[in-house]
Design an enzyme around this catalytic site. Structure first.
Site, PDB file in Angstrom:
ATOM      1  N   GLY A  14      72.782  73.519 115.382  1.00 23.16           N
ATOM      2  CA  GLY A  14      71.589  74.358 115.490  1.00 23.16           C
ATOM      3  C   GLY A  14      71.593  75.039 116.844  1.00 23.16           C
ATOM      4  N   ARG A  75      77.506  75.129 110.836  1.00 26.85           N
ATOM      5  CA  ARG A  75      77.754  73.712 110.575  1.00 26.85           C
ATOM      6  C   ARG A  75      78.984  73.681 109.676  1.00 26.85           C
ATOM      7  NH1 ARG A  75      71.691  73.186 111.023  1.00 26.85           N
ATOM      8  NH2 ARG A  75      71.495  72.008 112.942  1.00 26.85           N
ATOM      9  N   ASP A 106      74.739  66.353 119.331  1.00 23.25           N
ATOM     10  CA  ASP A 106      75.604  65.169 119.227  1.00 23.25           C
ATOM     11  C   ASP A 106      76.711  65.327 118.181  1.00 23.25           C
ATOM     12  OD1 ASP A 106      73.743  65.044 117.230  1.00 23.25           O
ATOM     13  OD2 ASP A 106      73.211  62.938 117.521  1.00 23.25           O
ATOM     14  N   THR A 128      70.342  72.175 122.753  1.00 22.62           N
ATOM     15  CA  THR A 128      69.425  72.006 121.625  1.00 22.62           C
ATOM     16  C   THR A 128      68.000  72.082 122.132  1.00 22.62           C
ATOM     17  OG1 THR A 128      68.492  70.417 120.045  1.00 22.62           O
ATOM     18  CG2 THR A 128      69.902  69.498 121.745  1.00 22.62           C
ATOM     19  N   ASP A 130      65.571  70.504 121.116  1.00 21.92           N
ATOM     20  CA  ASP A 130      64.825  69.251 120.903  1.00 21.92           C
ATOM     21  C   ASP A 130      64.755  68.335 122.124  1.00 21.92           C
ATOM     22  OD1 ASP A 130      64.708  70.224 118.369  1.00 21.92           O
ATOM     23  OD2 ASP A 130      65.999  68.717 117.454  1.00 21.92           O
ATOM     24  N   ASP A 132      66.800  65.957 122.723  1.00 23.92           N
ATOM     25  CA  ASP A 132      66.913  64.644 122.065  1.00 23.92           C
ATOM     26  C   ASP A 132      68.274  63.985 122.299  1.00 23.92           C
ATOM     27  OD1 ASP A 132      68.454  66.367 120.571  1.00 23.92           O
ATOM     28  OD2 ASP A 132      67.805  65.579 118.643  1.00 23.92           O
ATOM     29  N   ARG A 174      62.935  67.805 115.097  1.00 25.41           N
ATOM     30  CA  ARG A 174      63.574  66.812 114.205  1.00 25.41           C
ATOM     31  C   ARG A 174      62.924  65.441 114.394  1.00 25.41           C
ATOM     32  NH1 ARG A 174      69.829  67.374 114.003  1.00 25.41           N
ATOM     33  NH2 ARG A 174      69.309  69.349 113.073  1.00 25.41           N
TER      34      ARG A 174
END
Ligand code: ADP
Ligand code: F6P
Length: 358
Positions: A14, A75, A106, A128, A130, A132, A174
């Protein structure tokens, strides 16, 4: 110094809105060091297909202000297979690509490890929205996403104030509530729901009733997409109906979704992305690989990808049998400390939000 003739750069997974700044920094730093650069188009799919363009200091001009990724992202399930990775390595050999910098999350780093293992030294940059990736305090794209959310909520507030309404806003992330938590605090949300802290809907509704009675007109509730109802649906729409039913306040729902991934990157993101790009090249040229470039306590530094992946699983309670094999007691303690620090930061912010946002 490891002498490479040519390195490749790719963006994968993403996309985050500031990947272009890293591409620009990598290109200019590598060329300064006498190394050619090619941009692989479409992440690992492009590497498999051999889809690439030469990058020069001029071809990356002006990209720092642009969202999206000039190298496109994808992806690529095929890359996870032995056949896929062999095709990617063949592309590198045929095009004299000696090393790669991969910008992504990741999943992208797992791919980077595979490339290194197959003889193409690879380094990752955490990109990203996020935030995260547990090993790094910061992932590029996060600040831009939060500022986009903030600006959209500020606009929504005009309607809420004018009509004395509540608006529930769902934001991406997410399984990570960092975008919701930080932008919720900055936007003055009356309640915030994130996956890391159990959400007490009844308490949130009581708070809404109370602040309404105190004279507050417009109200914003920010929920992260990762907070689910009992039947596994994102909680936002359910919560909207519940607030309206139980408080009598007209309540609307807005899902910001992918809009949050777009737009021109902020200063914080441009700067961090630039620094990470430059450090990635320095590390590669120093003969290092299988690293992810992190920001830790304000410093940009490399961390072994395997360490980063495992500490991430530890934090997310996803450790599998054997994951900790090969790590020393000291590394294990370090992982525990990283997880505890991150959890404490989130709990602290959540507590502040409870008190300050009303
Ligand atoms: P992100 O990098 O944002 O986490 P994904 O999880 O979709 O995004 O991963 C991006 C790409 O990285 C995948 O499409 C795939 O090509 C590659 N990848 C993901 N997981 C692995 C894996 N276990 N081994 C090798 N490559 C992987
Ligand atoms: O990981 C970044 C992210 O934007 C998440 O916040 C979100 O859940 C996901 O990607 C959306 O992915 P897609 O673009 O495939 O819908």
């Amino acid at each position: 110094m490891a002498k490479f003739r040519k390195i490749g750069v790719l963006t994968s997974g993403g996309y985050a809105p500031v990947m272009n700044a890293a591409i620009r920094a990598i290109t200019r730093k590598a060329i300064e060091e006498g190394v050619e650069v090619v941009g692989i188009l479409g992440g690992y799919s492009g590497l498999i297909k051999g889809d690439m363009i030469p990058l020069t200091p001029r071809s990356v001009s002006n990209v720092i202000t642009r969202g999206g990724t000039m190298l496109y992202s994808d992806r690529c399930p095929e890359f996870k297979t032995e056949e896929g990775i062999e095709k990617a390595i063949k592309t590198c050999r045929e095009n004299q690509i000696d090393a790669i910098v991969a910008i992504g999350g990741d999943g992208t780093f797992r791919g980077a490890t595979d490339l290194t293992r197959h003889g193409i030294p690879t380094i990752g940059i955490p990109g990203t929205i996020d935030n995260d990736i547990t090993a790094t305090d910061y992932t590029v794209g996060f600040d831009t996403a939060m500022n986009t959310v903030l600006s959209l909520i500020d606009d929504l507030r005009d309607t809420c104030e004018s009509h004395s309404r509540c608006n529930v806003v769902e934001v991406m992330g997410r399984d990570c509530g960092s975008i919701a938590l930080n932008s919720g605090i900055a936007a003055g949300a009356v309640a915030i729901a994130i996956p890391e802290v159990p959400f007490d809907a009844e308490a949130a509704i009581e708070k809404i009733k109370k602040v309404k009675a105190d004279g507050k007109r417009g109200m914003i509730v920010v929920v992260s997409e990762g907070v689910k109802t009992e039947d596994g649906q994102p909680i936002g729409e359910f919560l909207t109906k519940k607030i309206e039913a139980e408080t009598g306040i007209e309540t609307r729902f807005a899902r910001f979704a992918h809009i949050v991934r777009g737009g021109s990157p902020t200063l914080r993101d441009r700067l961090t992305s630039t620094l990470m790009g430059a450090v990635a090249v320095e590390q590669l040229l120093a003969g290092k690989s299988d690293l992810v470039i992190c920001e830790i306590d304000g410093e940009i530094k490399p961390v072994e990808i395997n360490f980063a992946l495992i500490v991430d699983r530890m934090y997310k309670n996803k450790l599998k049998e054997g994951d900790l094999e090969g790590f020393s007691q000291e590394q294990y303690n370090e992982m525990k400390a990283i997880c505890a620090k991150r959890k404490a930061e989130i709990d602290h912010l959540y507590d502040i939000a409870r008190v300050v946002c009303k």
